[in-house]
Design a protein around this motif. Structure first.
Motif, PDB file in Angstrom:
ATOM      1  N   VAL A 130       0.871  -1.187   0.000  1.00 17.89           N
ATOM      2  CA  VAL A 130       0.000   0.000   0.000  1.00 17.89           C
ATOM      3  C   VAL A 130       0.901   1.227   0.000  1.00 17.89           C
ATOM      4  O   VAL A 130       1.769   1.367   0.859  1.00 17.89           O
ATOM      5  N   GLU A 131       0.697   2.100  -0.968  1.00 21.53           N
ATOM      6  CA  GLU A 131       1.484   3.328  -1.074  1.00 21.53           C
ATOM      7  C   GLU A 131       0.963   4.371  -0.087  1.00 21.53           C
ATOM      8  O   GLU A 131      -0.235   4.387   0.220  1.00 21.53           O
ATOM      9  N   PRO A 133      -0.052   7.482  -0.359  1.00 20.34           N
ATOM     10  CA  PRO A 133      -1.289   8.203  -0.708  1.00 20.34           C
ATOM     11  C   PRO A 133      -2.534   7.304  -0.695  1.00 20.34           C
ATOM     12  O   PRO A 133      -3.652   7.806  -0.731  1.00 20.34           O
ATOM     13  N   GLU A 134      -2.336   5.982  -0.659  1.00 21.53           N
ATOM     14  CA  GLU A 134      -3.454   5.044  -0.681  1.00 21.53           C
ATOM     15  C   GLU A 134      -3.930   4.640   0.712  1.00 21.53           C
ATOM     16  O   GLU A 134      -4.867   3.853   0.843  1.00 21.53           O
ATOM     17  N   LEU A 180      -6.801  -0.842   5.435  1.00 24.02           N
ATOM     18  CA  LEU A 180      -5.458  -0.705   4.866  1.00 24.02           C
ATOM     19  C   LEU A 180      -5.048  -2.026   4.199  1.00 24.02           C
ATOM     20  O   LEU A 180      -4.605  -2.034   3.048  1.00 24.02           O
ATOM     21  N   ARG A 183      -6.524  -2.799   0.876  1.00 20.50           N
ATOM     22  CA  ARG A 183      -5.997  -1.994  -0.230  1.00 20.50           C
ATOM     23  C   ARG A 183      -4.665  -2.519  -0.770  1.00 20.50           C
ATOM     24  O   ARG A 183      -4.116  -1.953  -1.722  1.00 20.50           O
ATOM     25  N   THR A 184      -4.168  -3.596  -0.211  1.00 19.65           N
ATOM     26  CA  THR A 184      -2.898  -4.182  -0.644  1.00 19.65           C
ATOM     27  C   THR A 184      -2.985  -4.560  -2.122  1.00 19.65           C
ATOM     28  O   THR A 184      -3.943  -5.180  -2.558  1.00 19.65           O
ATOM     29  N   LYS A 185      -1.933  -4.202  -2.838  1.00 21.88           N
ATOM     30  CA  LYS A 185      -1.874  -4.525  -4.272  1.00 21.88           C
ATOM     31  C   LYS A 185      -0.677  -5.425  -4.567  1.00 21.88           C
ATOM     32  O   LYS A 185       0.351  -5.343  -3.919  1.00 21.88           O
TER      33      LYS A 185
END
Length: 188
Positions: A130-131, A133-134, A180, A183-185
């Motif tokens: 997760v970046e 801004p994300e 959070l 939202r992991t990519k």
């Protein structure tokens, strides 16, 4: 809704009430987690924290911290530990503001009082996948906490929190950590 594994949770964990959480407490044993989803990891901290010289951890407890780091790196998500945890140095996790590691992991520092904890409870969050801004919205709260984790009981000092309050994750923080992890990519 993307499922999230909660590793090293208390048996009375708030995560058991949140939808989409696959909770591994002491009975279920996080060492049996097979992967396939992002994680929120709360490994025992007493062997890694500032008061470790006074702690009496089980012989395998330090390895649970190492396992949690490995699982966050493999499947993405977040590991929460007290600020200053020696797990960071032992596992070569970047300190807050120090960039990223080879897994693109980075550390976010914030007090748990922002999510409703009675004490400041400064924490580090090792995040992979997760970046910045994300991140879900961070509810920054100014001012002094009403309680302290521990002090030298000076006259006029704020009251201490109970041991159970040190170990429980405030419900808004639990919800934030789960969001959070969702939202992991690029993992799992």
């Amino acid at each position: 809704m993307r499922p999230v594994a909660i590793l090293f949770a208390r048996q009375d964990s708030i995560y058991k009430t949140l939808p989409g959480c696959d909770v591994f407490d002491m009975d279920r044993d996080a060492r049996t987690f097979q992967g396939g989803m992002p994680v929120v990891a709360h490994p025992p901290c007493r062997a890694w924290g500032r008061l470790r010289a006074f702690a009496n951890p089980r012989p395998d407890e330090m390895n649970l911290g190492r396992l949690a780091v490995a699982l966050v790196r493999e499947f993405g998500g977040v590991l929460e530990h007290p600020a200053g945890s020696t797990l960071w140095q032992a596992q070569m996790i970047p300190l807050p503001g120090a960039g990223r590691d080879q897994w693109e992991g980075w550390t976010f520092a914030a007090p748990q009082k922002w999510w409703g904890h009675k004490a400041e409870k400064s924490s580090w969050f090792y995040i992979v996948g997760v970046e910045p801004p994300e991140l879900p919205d961070v509810p920054m709260v100014l001012g002094e906490a009403t309680h302290v984790v521990q002090s030298r009981k000076r006259q006029g000092h704020r009251p201490h929190i109970k041991k159970s309050e040190r170990e429980h994750t405030p419900p808004p923080l639990a919800e934030w950590l789960v969001e959070l992890a969702r939202r992991t990519k690029g993992r799992s």
